[in-house]
Write a protein that holds these residues in place. Structure first.
Motif, PDB file in Angstrom:
ATOM      1  N   LYS A  39       0.252  -0.940   0.622  1.00  0.00           N
ATOM      2  CA  LYS A  39       0.319   0.700  -0.530  1.00  0.00           C
ATOM      3  C   LYS A  39       1.046   1.202  -0.309  1.00  0.00           C
ATOM      4  CE  LYS A  39      -3.951  -2.868   2.774  1.00  0.00           C
ATOM      5  NZ  LYS A  39      -4.682  -2.629   3.262  1.00  0.00           N
ATOM      6  N   LEU A  40       1.120   1.585  -0.967  1.00  0.00           N
ATOM      7  CA  LEU A  40       2.157   2.940  -1.338  1.00  0.00           C
ATOM      8  C   LEU A  40       1.113   3.724  -1.557  1.00  0.00           C
ATOM      9  CD1 LEU A  40       4.611   1.495  -3.823  1.00  0.00           C
ATOM     10  CD2 LEU A  40       4.528   1.130  -1.434  1.00  0.00           C
ATOM     11  N   THR A  41       1.785   5.022  -0.001  1.00  0.00           N
ATOM     12  CA  THR A  41       1.830   6.890  -0.277  1.00  0.00           C
ATOM     13  C   THR A  41       2.551   7.609  -1.138  1.00  0.00           C
ATOM     14  OG1 THR A  41       3.095   6.781   1.945  1.00  0.00           O
ATOM     15  CG2 THR A  41       0.294   5.927   2.078  1.00  0.00           C
ATOM     16  N   GLY A  42       3.317   7.098  -1.341  1.00  0.00           N
ATOM     17  CA  GLY A  42       3.909   8.250  -2.190  1.00  0.00           C
ATOM     18  C   GLY A  42       5.079   7.342  -3.963  1.00  0.00           C
ATOM     19  N   TRP A  92      -3.626   5.694   0.062  1.00  0.00           N
ATOM     20  CA  TRP A  92      -2.184   5.024  -0.627  1.00  0.00           C
ATOM     21  C   TRP A  92      -3.460   4.704  -2.034  1.00  0.00           C
ATOM     22  CZ3 TRP A  92      -4.526  -0.134  -0.912  1.00  0.00           C
ATOM     23  CH2 TRP A  92      -5.712  -0.055   0.259  1.00  0.00           C
ATOM     24  N   LEU A  93      -2.307   3.534  -2.808  1.00  0.00           N
ATOM     25  CA  LEU A  93      -2.543   3.521  -3.810  1.00  0.00           C
ATOM     26  C   LEU A  93      -1.522   1.375  -4.121  1.00  0.00           C
ATOM     27  CD1 LEU A  93      -2.248   5.426  -6.914  1.00  0.00           C
ATOM     28  CD2 LEU A  93      -3.971   5.002  -6.203  1.00  0.00           C
ATOM     29  N   PRO A  94      -2.024   0.442  -4.601  1.00  0.00           N
ATOM     30  CA  PRO A  94      -2.410  -0.564  -4.419  1.00  0.00           C
ATOM     31  C   PRO A  94      -0.895  -0.967  -5.399  1.00  0.00           C
ATOM     32  CG  PRO A  94      -4.166  -0.810  -5.437  1.00  0.00           C
ATOM     33  CD  PRO A  94      -4.391   0.387  -4.666  1.00  0.00           C
ATOM     34  N   MET A  95       0.002  -1.694  -4.460  1.00  0.00           N
ATOM     35  CA  MET A  95       2.273  -1.756  -5.524  1.00  0.00           C
ATOM     36  C   MET A  95       2.096  -3.070  -5.163  1.00  0.00           C
ATOM     37  SD  MET A  95       3.386  -0.505  -8.163  1.00  0.00           S
ATOM     38  CE  MET A  95       2.521   0.882  -8.477  1.00  0.00           C
ATOM     39  N   SER A  96       2.152  -3.789  -5.804  1.00  0.00           N
ATOM     40  CA  SER A  96       2.784  -5.520  -6.179  1.00  0.00           C
ATOM     41  C   SER A  96       4.296  -5.486  -5.606  1.00  0.00           C
ATOM     42  CB  SER A  96       2.140  -6.986  -6.765  1.00  0.00           C
ATOM     43  OG  SER A  96       2.597  -6.864  -7.866  1.00  0.00           O
ATOM     44  N   PRO A  97       5.067  -6.107  -5.326  1.00  0.00           N
ATOM     45  CA  PRO A  97       6.600  -6.126  -5.834  1.00  0.00           C
ATOM     46  C   PRO A  97       6.744  -6.715  -6.709  1.00  0.00           C
ATOM     47  CG  PRO A  97       5.337  -7.354  -3.519  1.00  0.00           C
ATOM     48  CD  PRO A  97       4.724  -7.088  -4.235  1.00  0.00           C
ATOM     49  N   GLU A  98       5.492  -7.528  -8.076  1.00  0.00           N
ATOM     50  CA  GLU A  98       6.228  -7.819  -9.067  1.00  0.00           C
ATOM     51  C   GLU A  98       5.520  -6.160 -10.431  1.00  0.00           C
ATOM     52  OE1 GLU A  98       5.302 -11.113  -6.566  1.00  0.00           O
ATOM     53  OE2 GLU A  98       4.136  -9.434  -7.237  1.00  0.00           O
ATOM     54  N   ARG A  99       4.718  -5.913  -9.484  1.00  0.00           N
ATOM     55  CA  ARG A  99       4.213  -4.454 -10.667  1.00  0.00           C
ATOM     56  C   ARG A  99       5.427  -3.287 -10.321  1.00  0.00           C
ATOM     57  NH1 ARG A  99       3.349  -1.758 -14.985  1.00  0.00           N
ATOM     58  NH2 ARG A  99       2.445  -0.181 -14.604  1.00  0.00           N
ATOM     59  N   LEU A 100       5.634  -2.930  -9.119  1.00  0.00           N
ATOM     60  CA  LEU A 100       6.829  -2.242  -8.573  1.00  0.00           C
ATOM     61  C   LEU A 100       8.240  -2.422  -9.421  1.00  0.00           C
ATOM     62  CD1 LEU A 100       7.971   0.141  -7.163  1.00  0.00           C
ATOM     63  CD2 LEU A 100       8.201  -1.403  -5.048  1.00  0.00           C
ATOM     64  N   THR A 101       8.481  -3.650  -9.388  1.00  0.00           N
ATOM     65  CA  THR A 101       9.735  -4.154 -10.210  1.00  0.00           C
ATOM     66  C   THR A 101       9.463  -3.615 -11.379  1.00  0.00           C
ATOM     67  OG1 THR A 101      10.215  -5.601  -8.504  1.00  0.00           O
ATOM     68  CG2 THR A 101      11.338  -5.868 -10.827  1.00  0.00           C
ATOM     69  N   GLU A 102       8.295  -3.779 -12.509  1.00  0.00           N
ATOM     70  CA  GLU A 102       8.208  -4.003 -13.380  1.00  0.00           C
ATOM     71  C   GLU A 102       8.489  -2.491 -13.928  1.00  0.00           C
ATOM     72  OE1 GLU A 102       4.837  -5.008 -14.505  1.00  0.00           O
ATOM     73  OE2 GLU A 102       5.061  -7.350 -14.814  1.00  0.00           O
ATOM     74  N   LYS A 103       8.278  -1.450 -12.781  1.00  0.00           N
ATOM     75  CA  LYS A 103       8.305  -0.065 -12.702  1.00  0.00           C
ATOM     76  C   LYS A 103       9.729   0.388 -12.913  1.00  0.00           C
ATOM     77  CE  LYS A 103       3.853   1.553 -11.675  1.00  0.00           C
ATOM     78  NZ  LYS A 103       3.150   2.636 -12.840  1.00  0.00           N
ATOM     79  N   ALA A 104      10.387  -0.168 -12.108  1.00  0.00           N
ATOM     80  CA  ALA A 104      11.432  -0.077 -11.794  1.00  0.00           C
ATOM     81  C   ALA A 104      12.549  -0.332 -12.462  1.00  0.00           C
ATOM     82  CB  ALA A 104      12.138  -0.785 -10.317  1.00  0.00           C
ATOM     83  N   VAL A 105      12.461  -1.473 -13.523  1.00  0.00           N
ATOM     84  CA  VAL A 105      13.113  -2.048 -14.891  1.00  0.00           C
ATOM     85  C   VAL A 105      12.587  -1.095 -15.959  1.00  0.00           C
ATOM     86  CG1 VAL A 105      13.093  -3.549 -16.363  1.00  0.00           C
ATOM     87  CG2 VAL A 105      13.477  -3.690 -14.506  1.00  0.00           C
ATOM     88  N   ALA A 106      11.271  -0.712 -15.949  1.00  0.00           N
ATOM     89  CA  ALA A 106      11.000   0.606 -16.881  1.00  0.00           C
ATOM     90  C   ALA A 106      11.896   1.596 -17.083  1.00  0.00           C
ATOM     91  CB  ALA A 106       9.886   0.523 -17.122  1.00  0.00           C
ATOM     92  N   LEU A 107      12.255   2.313 -15.751  1.00  0.00           N
ATOM     93  CA  LEU A 107      12.625   3.189 -15.539  1.00  0.00           C
ATOM     94  C   LEU A 107      14.573   3.535 -15.383  1.00  0.00           C
ATOM     95  CD1 LEU A 107      10.703   4.954 -12.264  1.00  0.00           C
ATOM     96  CD2 LEU A 107      10.457   5.843 -14.897  1.00  0.00           C
ATOM     97  N   LYS A 108      14.651   2.316 -16.091  1.00  0.00           N
ATOM     98  CA  LYS A 108      16.394   2.067 -15.850  1.00  0.00           C
ATOM     99  C   LYS A 108      16.720   3.334 -17.089  1.00  0.00           C
ATOM    100  CE  LYS A 108      17.994  -2.403 -15.276  1.00  0.00           C
ATOM    101  NZ  LYS A 108      18.732  -3.586 -15.219  1.00  0.00           N
ATOM    102  N   GLN A 109      15.707   3.397 -18.326  1.00  0.00           N
ATOM    103  CA  GLN A 109      16.486   4.560 -19.453  1.00  0.00           C
ATOM    104  C   GLN A 109      16.425   5.581 -18.934  1.00  0.00           C
ATOM    105  OE1 GLN A 109      12.884   4.418 -21.984  1.00  0.00           O
ATOM    106  NE2 GLN A 109      11.761   4.558 -20.936  1.00  0.00           N
TER     107      GLN A 109
END
Length: 274
Positions: A39-42, A92-109
């Motif tokens: 449950k992410l607030t930021g 807060w908004l829901p964010m699974s570890p898998e989805r957060l990892t996807e976002k982190a990888v996408a932001l490598k650029q």
């Protein structure tokens, strides 16, 4: 059935359904569970220097995330809108570890290194940090923990295998001051001593006029140097916030004077909020 939460030294005794002092852990059917899991607030892509980390991949960025709750009660808390709130009070908004990892990888650029667990106290929801950090590590990216260090050694052990860097608050250097904040100096010192054996560590001390700016600072600098004089220390300026809105900001000259004193003992000293 009453049960004691063993995550931090507060040792909250919880009846069925009770939420602990941190507002992030609950007795559910005789087990203490994480209320704020996923449950992410930021969520923001921040410069690494904002964590603050001055000597860890400078010039890069890191995806910073936080939830709600904290196991201390610093009256000057800069993130009180989320750290001092519970599930029903924070947005807060829901964010699974898998989805957060996807976002982190996408932001490598965009020069993203990985994920920083920050904003509130991440260790009280260590399960989400651990599960996400494991995936981030597998993706070949970095994990950064920004913490008050006020947790039991077994919680730290759950996270250390996945951490690459930490910024740890060393809020002062007297037992009495930590008691006023709802924490324990010796617990934090032990956390720091363990962390430096496993990953890059930087420390932050927020200087509150008349509260933690006395002669004990010399003792603090010497203690840090005894661990490693190369540990970076951030001397940060207080601004009125939460329950300390009536207090004046730390004078700039105070911050610079303390930093100059610290430099006599430590190799890397930085000033913040100046």
């Amino acid at each position: 059935m009453k049960i004691i939460c063993e995550v931090c030294p507060n040792h909250c005794l919880l009846e069925e359904g009770d939420v602990g002092f941190c507002q992030a852990r609950q007795n559910e059917s005789g087990q203490v569970i994480s209320v704020n899991y996923g449950k992410l607030t930021g969520l923001a892509l921040d410069p690494i220097e904002k964590k603050p980390l001055a000597r860890y991949y400078p010039g890069s960025y890191i995806l910073s995330i936080g939830s709600f709750g904290c196991n201390m009660r610093c009256p000057f808390c800069q993130n009180c809108d989320i750290s001092m709130k519970g599930e029903g009070q924070a947005h807060w908004l829901p964010m699974s570890p898998e989805r957060l990892t996807e976002k982190a990888v996408a932001l490598k650029q965009r020069a993203n290194l990985g994920v920083a667990y920050t904003y509130n106290e991440p260790c009280i929801g260590y399960e989400y940090v651990r599960d996400t950090a494991r995936l981030i590590q597998k993706a070949g990216m970095k994990n950064v923990l920004v913490t008050n260090g006020y947790v039991k050694p077994w919680v730290q052990a759950e996270l250390l295998p996945y951490m690459d860097a930490m910024n740890i608050d060393l809020k002062g250097f007297t037992r009495e001051y930590y008691q006023k904040l709802g924490g324990d100096l010796e617990t934090v010192k032990s956390f720091i001593q363990t962390a430096i054996k496993y990953c890059h560590v930087e420390l932050t001390t927020l200087i509150v006029p008349g509260e933690n700016d006395g002669a004990e600072l010399d003792e603090m600098f010497s203690w840090i140097a005894s661990l490693d004089p190369g540990i970076p220390l951030h001397i940060s300026r207080f601004f009125p916030r939460w329950k300390m809105t009536g207090k004046e900001p730390t004078p700039l000259e105070t911050i610079y004077r303390i930093a100059e004193t610290a430099k006599k003992t430590l190799n890397y000293v930085y000033t913040g909020n100046c």
